[in-house]
Structures are given as structure tokens and as C-alpha cells.
Design a protein around this motif. Structure first.
Motif, PDB file in Angstrom:
ATOM      1  N   THR A  73       0.895  -1.132   0.084  1.00 43.78           N
ATOM      2  CA  THR A  73       0.019   0.101  -0.121  1.00 43.78           C
ATOM      3  C   THR A  73       0.944   1.120   0.149  1.00 43.78           C
ATOM      4  N   TYR A 230      -9.175   6.922  -1.038  1.00 49.91           N
ATOM      5  CA  TYR A 230      -8.699   5.685  -1.431  1.00 49.91           C
ATOM      6  C   TYR A 230      -8.741   5.888  -2.800  1.00 49.91           C
ATOM      7  N   VAL A 245      -5.909  -2.660  -1.267  1.00 51.85           N
ATOM      8  CA  VAL A 245      -6.123  -1.307  -0.965  1.00 51.85           C
ATOM      9  C   VAL A 245      -4.742  -0.402  -1.231  1.00 51.85           C
ATOM     10  N   ILE A 248      -3.588   5.004  -0.399  1.00 51.70           N
ATOM     11  CA  ILE A 248      -4.513   5.642   0.702  1.00 51.70           C
ATOM     12  C   ILE A 248      -3.783   7.255   0.624  1.00 51.70           C
TER      13      ILE A 248
END
Length: 296
Positions: A73, A230, A245, A248
Motif C-alpha cells: 500500500t 482511497y 487497497v 491511501i
């Protein structure tokens, strides 16, 4: 290295380590909470509360490290400058997913006082986590439907009383009170049903923010206004653990608390109108921040 493991190995291993970390921290948390309840001296209970918070911060720190180890991420965080570990803050944020909570915990852990959320009363029954949140002085709110309030008008003030009691306790410790101002997670269906005037946000609910500001009084040093984006969609907690994900982005802005923001929201119509105008302006700025972060 661990992020490059095949998913069939990586995901179960990450989940197992998160569970072990929770058990390792929560069991001593329960034991120390029991000791705290037995302590007859207020100063000793306050000291034990600090130990409990240190345990919780360690729990969060290990969880955050595990997410870093098992995922790729990308994080973009703006605006952490000037925050104080011993400050008292009201943290306001948009809400899209359960992922928001570990994001906020990772960003603010040991940078500001321990975050405490107002939680739905049903969450106290979540195994391990619910009792742990209770032990850490998270306030639990019982939400009532319009139908329930119509049948039992006396229930209307219960959440305000819970807020007042929680804030009274928070006045005697460094604290960051967290509020998801929209009151629910964003979905396009909810947005359309509300006719929200924002491109990326639901309508803000002003009452809870006003009650906390009034109950905490001058004990709060600033508002920490947080916007989470996001880039490829919020996803679920499992998506976060699985590394789905990918991007961020968090924007943080400190806001001075104008004394005019403290007042009787329930009974003073003029104050209520001013406060709603203020929070609608703040939300319009946040909506623009979301658009900018999505383009970045």
C-alpha cells in the motif's frame, strides 16, 4: 519480502499474526482493567489508565507494522506538522469504510493522544474488541430510530447524556475525540437519497460535533480536520489485509476552535443555525480536498 508471498500463503499468515497480536495485547489489557477497577485511589486509577493506553498504542503499532510488511500500500500523508502528543483534539473525518479506523490509527498513533471513537452500543459484543474498547473508555452510543423516538420521546436525550459523561471523563486526560461527522459510511446510494450538495461526501451531522465542543469546553486545543481518500476505492478490511487497497491519501488540517462554536445547540436556534452554516462550509472545503486528492 512478505508482501511478495503468494496470496494463499500471505493472507492467512497476515490474519493469523493480526489475531495473535490482538490476543497478546488484549488479555493483559483485561487483567489490568480488572486491577484498575479495584484500585481505591483516583491517582492510581489514572496511572493505570496510562498503562492501558500504552498497551493499546503498542497493539496499534504492531498492527500497522504488519500491514506494512504484508502489503504494498502506498501512503501519502499531508499536514502532520505541529501536532502534539499532549494536546487535546477533536478529530473530524469523512467516512467510507471500516478501513478508515486502521488508517487513522496508523497515521496518528503516538503523534497525538490515543484516539477514542463514539461507537454503536452493539459493538460492545464484538469478541475481544468490544470489551477492549470498553476498557479503554470508548463511549458507546445507543442509536434510536425515528419510530422508537416517536414512541419514547424520553430516549432523545440519552446520547447527549452519554456524550456529556464521556467528555467529562476526557477532561482529565490527554485525549483525541474522534467523530465521523456524516454518521454513516459513504455509498453512492446514500448520497443520492440525501440529495447531498457535495460531489464526494454525505451531508454532515452537526449535533454531535456541537455537543462535544460544548461539553469539553476550553479543554480542547484544536480541531484536527482529516480527509481520507482511497484512489482506487475504499474496499473492506479484508481488502486491506490482502493488499488490495493500493493507494491511501490523507490530508490533515488543524483548525482553531472559535469560542463562537460553543453554545446550546439543542435550545438556541440562532446558535444552531450558525453552527450548521460553519460545518457545511467546512464540509464544502473537505469535498474540494477529496477532489484534489483523487486527482493527485
Amino acid at each position: 519480502m512478505l508482501a511478495s508471498l503468494p496470496a494463499f500463503l500471505r493472507i492467512p499468515l497476515a490474519i493469523a499474526l493480526l489475531i495473535v497480536n490482538t490476543i497478546v495485547h488484549v488479555l493483559p489489557l483485561f487483567a489490568l482493567t480488572f486491577v484498575k477497577l479495584l484500585l481505591p485511589i483516583h491517582a492510581a486509577r489514572v496511572a493505570m489508565s496510562r498503562v492501558l493506553v500504552a498497551l493499546a498504542e503498542s497493539w496499534i503499532g504492531v498492527n500497522s507494522a504488519l500491514f506494512d510488511l504484508f502489503t504494498r500500500t502506498r501512503w501519502q500523508v499531508e499536514g502532520l506538522e505541529g501536532l502534539k502528543r499532549d494536546g487535546n483534539y477533536l478529530v473530524l473525518c469523512n467516512h467510507q469504510s471500516w478501513v478508515d479506523i486502521p488508517v487513522l490509527q496508523k497515521v496518528f498513533n503516538r503523534r497525538i493522544p490515543f484516539l477514542r471513537f463514539f461507537l454503536k452500543s452493539q459493538l460492545i459484543w464484538v469478541p475481544l474488541l468490544g470489551p477492549a474498547w470498553w476498557a479503554l473508555d470508548f463511549p458507546f452510543m445507543k442509536r434510536h430510530s425515528r419510530e422508537e423516538l416517536a414512541r419514547h420521546p424520553e430516549l432523545a436525550g440519552k446520547d447527549r447524556e452519554t456524550t456529556r459523561k464521556a467528555c467529562e471523563k476526557f477532561r482529565h486526560m490527554p485525549v483525541s475525540v474522534m467523530n465521523f461527522v456524516e454518521g454513516t459510511r459513504f455509498t453512492r446510494a446514500k448520497h443520492d437519497a440525501q440529495g447531498a450538495p457535495y460531489a464526494h461526501l454525505l451531508r454532515p451531522k452537526a449535533g454531535g460535533v456541537a455537543f462535544v465542543l460544548d461539553a469539553m469546553g476550553e479543554g480542547l486545543h484544536a480541531i484536527v480536520d482529516v480527509t481520507i481518500v482511497y484512489a482506487h476505492g475504499a474496499g473492506s478490511m479484508m481488502d486491506l489485509i490482502a493488499g488490495r487497497v493500493r493507494d491511501i491519501r490523507v490530508h490533515i488540517r488543524q483548525r482553531v476552535i472559535d469560542p463562537a462554536l460553543r453554545g446550546d445547540y439543542e435550545n438556541d436556534a440562532a446558535f444552531r443555525e450558525r453552527f450548521q452554516a460553519w460545518i457545511n462550509t467546512l464540509w464544502a472545503e473537505k469535498d474540494a480536498d477529496v477532489g484534489r486528492l483523487l486527482e493527485g
